[in-house]
Design an enzyme around this catalytic site. Structure first.
Site, PDB file in Angstrom:
ATOM      1  N   ASN A  43      13.976   3.407   3.796  1.00  0.00           N
ATOM      2  CA  ASN A  43      13.038   2.427   4.355  1.00  0.00           C
ATOM      3  C   ASN A  43      11.978   3.181   5.126  1.00  0.00           C
ATOM      4  O   ASN A  43      12.238   4.254   5.675  1.00  0.00           O
ATOM      5  CB  ASN A  43      13.780   1.468   5.293  1.00  0.00           C
ATOM      6  CG  ASN A  43      12.839   0.429   5.907  1.00  0.00           C
ATOM      7  OD1 ASN A  43      11.968  -0.119   5.211  1.00  0.00           O
ATOM      8  ND2 ASN A  43      12.985   0.160   7.196  1.00  0.00           N
ATOM      9  N   SER A  45       0.833  -1.218   0.000  1.00  0.00           N
ATOM     10  CA  SER A  45       0.000   0.000   0.000  1.00  0.00           C
ATOM     11  C   SER A  45       0.864   1.264   0.000  1.00  0.00           C
ATOM     12  O   SER A  45       0.486   2.275  -0.602  1.00  0.00           O
ATOM     13  CB  SER A  45      -0.983  -0.002   1.178  1.00  0.00           C
ATOM     14  OG  SER A  45      -0.311   0.137   2.407  1.00  0.00           O
ATOM     15  N   ASN A  46       2.020   1.215   0.653  1.00  0.00           N
ATOM     16  CA  ASN A  46       2.922   2.386   0.611  1.00  0.00           C
ATOM     17  C   ASN A  46       3.439   2.618  -0.805  1.00  0.00           C
ATOM     18  O   ASN A  46       3.488   3.747  -1.282  1.00  0.00           O
ATOM     19  CB  ASN A  46       4.110   2.180   1.563  1.00  0.00           C
ATOM     20  CG  ASN A  46       3.759   2.600   2.971  1.00  0.00           C
ATOM     21  OD1 ASN A  46       3.556   3.777   3.247  1.00  0.00           O
ATOM     22  ND2 ASN A  46       3.648   1.627   3.870  1.00  0.00           N
ATOM     23  N   LEU A  96      10.514  -7.377   3.997  1.00  0.00           N
ATOM     24  CA  LEU A  96      10.841  -7.985   5.292  1.00  0.00           C
ATOM     25  C   LEU A  96      12.161  -8.739   5.315  1.00  0.00           C
ATOM     26  O   LEU A  96      12.553  -9.290   6.332  1.00  0.00           O
ATOM     27  CB  LEU A  96       9.685  -8.902   5.736  1.00  0.00           C
ATOM     28  CG  LEU A  96       8.344  -8.169   5.865  1.00  0.00           C
ATOM     29  CD1 LEU A  96       7.257  -9.089   6.382  1.00  0.00           C
ATOM     30  CD2 LEU A  96       8.469  -6.925   6.762  1.00  0.00           C
ATOM     31  N   LYS A  97      12.868  -8.727   4.186  1.00  0.00           N
ATOM     32  CA  LYS A  97      14.199  -9.353   4.156  1.00  0.00           C
ATOM     33  C   LYS A  97      15.249  -8.260   4.281  1.00  0.00           C
ATOM     34  O   LYS A  97      14.957  -7.077   4.112  1.00  0.00           O
ATOM     35  CB  LYS A  97      14.395 -10.082   2.822  1.00  0.00           C
ATOM     36  CG  LYS A  97      13.452 -11.232   2.599  1.00  0.00           C
ATOM     37  CD  LYS A  97      13.928 -12.435   3.378  1.00  0.00           C
ATOM     38  CE  LYS A  97      13.185 -13.732   3.077  1.00  0.00           C
ATOM     39  NZ  LYS A  97      11.740 -13.715   3.046  1.00  0.00           N
ATOM     40  N   HIS A 130       9.380   2.700   8.346  1.00  0.00           N
ATOM     41  CA  HIS A 130       9.193   1.845   9.517  1.00  0.00           C
ATOM     42  C   HIS A 130       8.024   2.409  10.339  1.00  0.00           C
ATOM     43  O   HIS A 130       7.918   3.626  10.490  1.00  0.00           O
ATOM     44  CB  HIS A 130      10.490   1.847  10.358  1.00  0.00           C
ATOM     45  CG  HIS A 130      10.422   0.912  11.517  1.00  0.00           C
ATOM     46  ND1 HIS A 130      10.582  -0.448  11.375  1.00  0.00           N
ATOM     47  CD2 HIS A 130      10.179   1.128  12.837  1.00  0.00           C
ATOM     48  CE1 HIS A 130      10.457  -1.019  12.567  1.00  0.00           C
ATOM     49  NE2 HIS A 130      10.218  -0.091  13.466  1.00  0.00           N
TER      50      HIS A 130
HETATM   51  C1  GAR Z   1       4.209  -0.786   6.691  1.00  0.00           C
HETATM   52  O1  GAR Z   1       3.496  -0.470   7.857  1.00  0.00           O
HETATM   53  C2  GAR Z   1       5.700  -0.591   6.909  1.00  0.00           C
HETATM   54  O2  GAR Z   1       5.990   0.494   7.756  1.00  0.00           O
HETATM   55  C3  GAR Z   1       6.056  -1.876   7.573  1.00  0.00           C
HETATM   56  O3  GAR Z   1       5.350  -2.859   6.845  1.00  0.00           O
HETATM   57  C4  GAR Z   1       4.125  -2.286   6.396  1.00  0.00           C
HETATM   58  C5  GAR Z   1       3.991  -2.565   4.921  1.00  0.00           C
HETATM   59  O4  GAR Z   1       2.731  -2.193   4.461  1.00  0.00           O
HETATM   60  N1  GAR Z   1       7.475  -2.093   7.529  1.00  0.00           N
HETATM   61  C6  GAR Z   1       8.150  -2.615   8.562  1.00  0.00           C
HETATM   62  O5  GAR Z   1       7.615  -2.991   9.585  1.00  0.00           O
HETATM   63  C7  GAR Z   1       9.656  -2.692   8.343  1.00  0.00           C
HETATM   64  N2  GAR Z   1      10.332  -3.015   9.557  1.00  0.00           N
HETATM   65  P1  GAR Z   1       2.424  -2.094   2.919  1.00  0.00           P
HETATM   66  O6  GAR Z   1       2.932  -3.390   2.274  1.00  0.00           O
HETATM   67  O7  GAR Z   1       0.925  -2.020   2.841  1.00  0.00           O
HETATM   68  O8  GAR Z   1       3.102  -0.881   2.380  1.00  0.00           O
END
Ligand code: GAR
Length: 195
Positions: free
Chosen positions: A107, A15-16, A90-91, A109
């Site tokens: 990144n 979604s980001n 996540l990798k 977070h």
């Molecule tokens: C987001 O909330 C991002 O901040 C998090 O995964 C989600 C991905 O959402 N990332 C982490 O936790 C990294 N340590 P998305 O796939 O809908 O963008």
């Protein structure tokens, strides 16, 4: 104004990434996403692929380490990538890529780094930890990526108050809504810095 050729790395719903692409199409940023790499058949590949953006699943499982690296370098080079954004990836990125793209990898977070970062701290785990620790504030962080998980220089952070009846799920939703805005803002900051 600098315009970056972006590659995004994802593992999940993307979604980001979708918001960054939409904002790029609207002209909010002048950079463009040319390539999306996922470590699995992630649902987030669908949207970029529907727009004709190159997508690839590059998984360590089916490849030797050299093949895994070569494939990524070939794709990054083919699309002249000069900015990598991790969007729910996540990798850990291979060190060779981190070194080559030093200062050019971001990144996002879902917590106020340096708190609540590190291995295993992703998705709902982060929000659970924030609530269990009784934190008064949370919010997303965009930072540069270096060799250590969630450790690189901070670029942008936004704080929100954790409410009294907050659940990990409600906090996740509120933080994600802000993530959808600040990833684009962070890219814009870089564009302006490098004019
Ligand atoms: C987001 O909330 C991002 O901040 C998090 O995964 C989600 C991905 O959402 N990332 C982490 O936790 C990294 N340590 P998305 O796939 O809908 O963008």
């Amino acid at each position: 104004m600098k315009s970056f050729n972006i590659a995004a790395y994802i593992s999940g719903s993307g979604s980001n990434l979708k918001c960054v692409i939409e904002n790029s199409l609207k002209g909010v940023i002048s950079s463009k996403v040319w390539l999306v790499i996922a470590d699995n058949d992630a649902p987030g590949l669908e949207y970029p692929s529907s727009l004709g953006i190159s997508t690839a699943v590059v998984s360590r499982k089916s490849l030797s380490r050299n093949e895994f690296l070569d494939l990524q370098f070939t794709l990054l080079k083919k699309h002249n990538i000069d900015l990598i954004i991790l969007a729910g990836y996540l990798k850990k990125l291979p060190e060779e890529i981190i070194q080559l793209y030093k200062g050019r990898i971001l990144n996002i977070h879902p917590a106020l780094l340096p708190k609540f970062g590190g291995k295993g701290m992703h998705g709902i785990n982060v929000h659970r930890a924030v609530i269990e620790a009784g934190e008064e504030f949370s919010g997303p962080t965009v930072h540069f990526v270096d060799e250590v998980y969630d450790n690189g220089e901070l670029l942008l952070q936004r704080k929100i108050k954790v409410t009294e009846n907050e659940t990990p799920e409600s906090l996740q939703k509120r933080v994600l809504d802000i993530e959808h805005k600040i990833y684009t803002e962070a890219i814009k900051i870089l564009e302006e810095r490098e004019q």
